[in-house]
Enzyme design. Sequence first.
Site, PDB file in Angstrom:
ATOM      1  N   GLY A 227      -7.772 -16.620  -5.223  1.00  0.00           N
ATOM      2  CA  GLY A 227      -6.323 -16.815  -5.171  1.00  0.00           C
ATOM      3  C   GLY A 227      -5.849 -17.459  -3.879  1.00  0.00           C
TER       4      GLY A 227
ATOM      5  N   SER B 165     -14.359 -12.475   1.389  1.00  0.00           N
ATOM      6  CA  SER B 165     -14.511 -11.185   2.055  1.00  0.00           C
ATOM      7  C   SER B 165     -15.985 -11.009   2.368  1.00  0.00           C
ATOM      8  CB  SER B 165     -13.982 -10.062   1.160  1.00  0.00           C
ATOM      9  OG  SER B 165     -14.619 -10.146  -0.093  1.00  0.00           O
TER      10      SER B 165
ATOM     11  N   VAL C 170      -4.046  -8.680   8.989  1.00  0.00           N
ATOM     12  CA  VAL C 170      -3.128  -7.541   8.847  1.00  0.00           C
ATOM     13  C   VAL C 170      -1.784  -8.073   8.365  1.00  0.00           C
ATOM     14  CG1 VAL C 170      -2.013  -5.608  10.042  1.00  0.00           C
ATOM     15  CG2 VAL C 170      -4.214  -6.464  10.855  1.00  0.00           C
TER      16      VAL C 170
ATOM     17  N   LYS D 259      -7.516  -2.536   8.674  1.00  0.00           N
ATOM     18  CA  LYS D 259      -6.331  -3.142   9.296  1.00  0.00           C
ATOM     19  C   LYS D 259      -5.928  -2.352  10.539  1.00  0.00           C
ATOM     20  CE  LYS D 259      -4.579  -5.040   4.983  1.00  0.00           C
ATOM     21  NZ  LYS D 259      -3.681  -4.790   3.869  1.00  0.00           N
TER      22      LYS D 259
END
Length: 819
Positions: free
Chosen positions: A474, A560, A613, A686
């Site tokens: 995405g 990731s 974050v 985060k």
Amino acid sequence: MTHVLKFGGTSLADAKKITFVSKIIEEKSKIKKTAVVLSAPATITNSLEKVIQLSLIKDKNYKKEIENIKNKFYTIVQDIYKNNKKFLLKKIIKKINHEILFLKNTSKNIYLLNQCSDYIFAQVISRGEILSTQIMKNILFTKGHSVKLINPVKNILAEGNILDSYVNISKSIRKIQKINFLKNSIILMPGFIAGNKKKELVLLGRNGSDYSAAILSACIKSKLCEIWTDVDGILTCDPKIVPNAKIIKKISYKNIMEISNLGAKVLHPKTIYPLEKFNIPCYIKNTFNKNFIGTKISNYKNKKIKNIYPNIAYIEDINIFIIKTLNPKNINKIYKNLLKINKKNSIILFLSINLIHIPSINVYFKEKNFKKIDFIIKNLIFNKEKIYKKKIYKKISIISIIQNKLNKKRIIQNLNQILYDLNIKTMFDLQNFSNNSISLIIKSKYQNQIINLLHEKIINNYKIIQIFLFGIGGIGKTLIKQIHREKISLKKKNIVIKICLISNSNKILFQKNGIKINTWKKKFNTITTKYLKEKFLINKIKKIIKKNNFINPSIVDCTSSNELSKKYLYFIKNKFNIITANKKFNTGNMIDYKNIRKKTYTNNKKFFYETNVGGGLPIIQTIQNLKQTGDKLISFKGILSGSLSFIFGKLEEKILFSDAIKQAKKKGLTEPDPREDLSGLDVARKLLIIAREFGYSLELKDIKIKKILPQLCNSNINIQKFLQETKNFNRYFLKKIKIAKKNCKKIKFIGKISNTGKCTVQLEEVDIKDPLYEIKNGENALSFYTKYYQPMPLVIRGYGAGKKVTASGVLSDLLKTVV
Ligand code: ADP
Ligand code: ASP
Ligand code: MG
């Protein structure tokens, strides 16, 4: 009023082009008295030179080369006369045969005798001009024009080197003015050729027909000289190397002189002197775009010319001889000797002298003159002077940036940046071969790339960002779309983003000069090479990096992947910036965390991770600003997960936990497996990044996560089953919400940093005064209690997830790498 038109080899390459040229001549001759200078059809002069070279080395292939030349002329005339009466064709074929016979006899002699004088050489390689003039004369004649041929051997008097002579203009004027030109006749003259005192044929140097045109213009008192070629005029660079080079509409004699001396082939440098002396304006025009105005070369004062772009010229196939001696006096003598010799030969392009350190002279010349130069240096210098050392460099290019009132500082800055980014060294310091130029001497293999980059930076004034994009989920896909959408507005700010590489975990699409954005998906889908392991894919990318040089390149990590994040240091060392939405690196071990920051600094690169974050929210930069201005964190509290913000918001609206999860998943707010969100690990990552940003040395294991779900669920079940099982937690959460409500509080999933640096991730009740109280619908909110911001905290609030905001955060990081 007379004007001279010169048509180069590119305009006379075949029958169609020659016929086209004849039409231009006819049109022009209706308006003004017209004189025409013609080159040989393209490639013919080179072929003629090859005939001699082959004969000299006793290679019988010279005969084949003669056949090629004959066939080329035959094809031309057969095509021209295909619809005409046969006797016209016969007549011209006879002329061709005559020249071919001369060529055969001469080359046979060269072959047998093993030698070829300059006079013979000149006669042979000028045959192309002789024939193209004959062909044009016949075409015009058949169309009813009266044509007057000028024989340059008799009428253009030249002196000096037989193969590269200079014209004695005043004597030539007298000769030409004696000719009786009929009022309506078209004058034709072969270019490239002149005659010496003994009426022997000599040459004006390769590409010398331009010079012939300027000389003829002076001799017949022409008011205008037009050089017709295959480009729209003088451009900011050779369009064969920079296809989007810009047209220079007006240019002074002085500037064009420097450009052509430093290599721009479009006009021979000798052409300028007669034009300037007799103040004849000259147009460079495109035969194949005949109505375009072209470039006007005239006696301009530069103030009058708008858009004086710098120009980039180059000379390739250069060799450099370096002569060193310990005695500076010797150097001066050698230098003078070389200048003297070159006056006759003109085979040395540039000489530069360096008296600092070990005195030396650099002799720059074209590769093809190697033997001659070697001979000269051996005979004239080595025997007489004590040479310390002689070194030869081959395959060298000189790239020059030329502009009147050159902004040297800016150009040198840009040059150094490019060379630094590409990790390329110049062979010598930057040189000034002319008053208004800076020249760069580099290995030829870098030539085209450097020229293109210089053109983008110095002429287009573009700031370039080249990217390697990893991850086309995405965020990656949205980023590509955003780059495409912003292309025009970025260009207005002189920023050009080139996506050079797109990769997912098993395929690579690479296009050094930038992938076309509107067709990338199609191209990507057709790639058949797949890498079974990510490690292999990364090795392939390392090879690409080693083989190519990039300017201001960035790795954009929208994956990731752990494997990829382990390579960041390698990328930084290879002069890449890193822009990452991937949290793996920044939550890896503290040693790497610190090391990359050091290496980023020493390599003068950027490492940006704003989207680690809060998606596109300005979190990292805010923390960095606070720290830079001396602020200190007291405590932190935040809702850092969009999916959990949504789910717990829904619970407040009395929606059941299991339904809230389904809704969040449907909206694309959760990971494909919502257990990942519910594990709290992402929030912990985060929080760790925030804590580290404030200076805490912590590892991921130091972040305490209190699980959201009251009991462990079976991790072996699939997603659907898990979603079913969440119903078991509905009552638990209903109760929790109810209790909180009684105390006028709400339940939120929160990441916290205490004033002692303890980090926790857990469900917590917050009251109405808390900035996190109202947060729902997937919004994030971060409240920082700091030395400056207290008792009321600094709060950043907004959507912290979603492909659009995250991709825009990545793009904004990317734009900060502009240099
Ligand atoms: P002709 O056969 O017409 O004499 P040339 O090949 O000698 O043509 O010169 C035209 C060529 O010069 C162009 O095709 C182009 O590749 C080259 N060139 C080099 N520098 C420039 C420049 N600055 N502007 C335009 N053309 C250039
Ligand atoms: N035909 C010659 C050459 O190729 C001269 C010219 O084209 O100007 O060098
Ligand atoms: Mg030319």
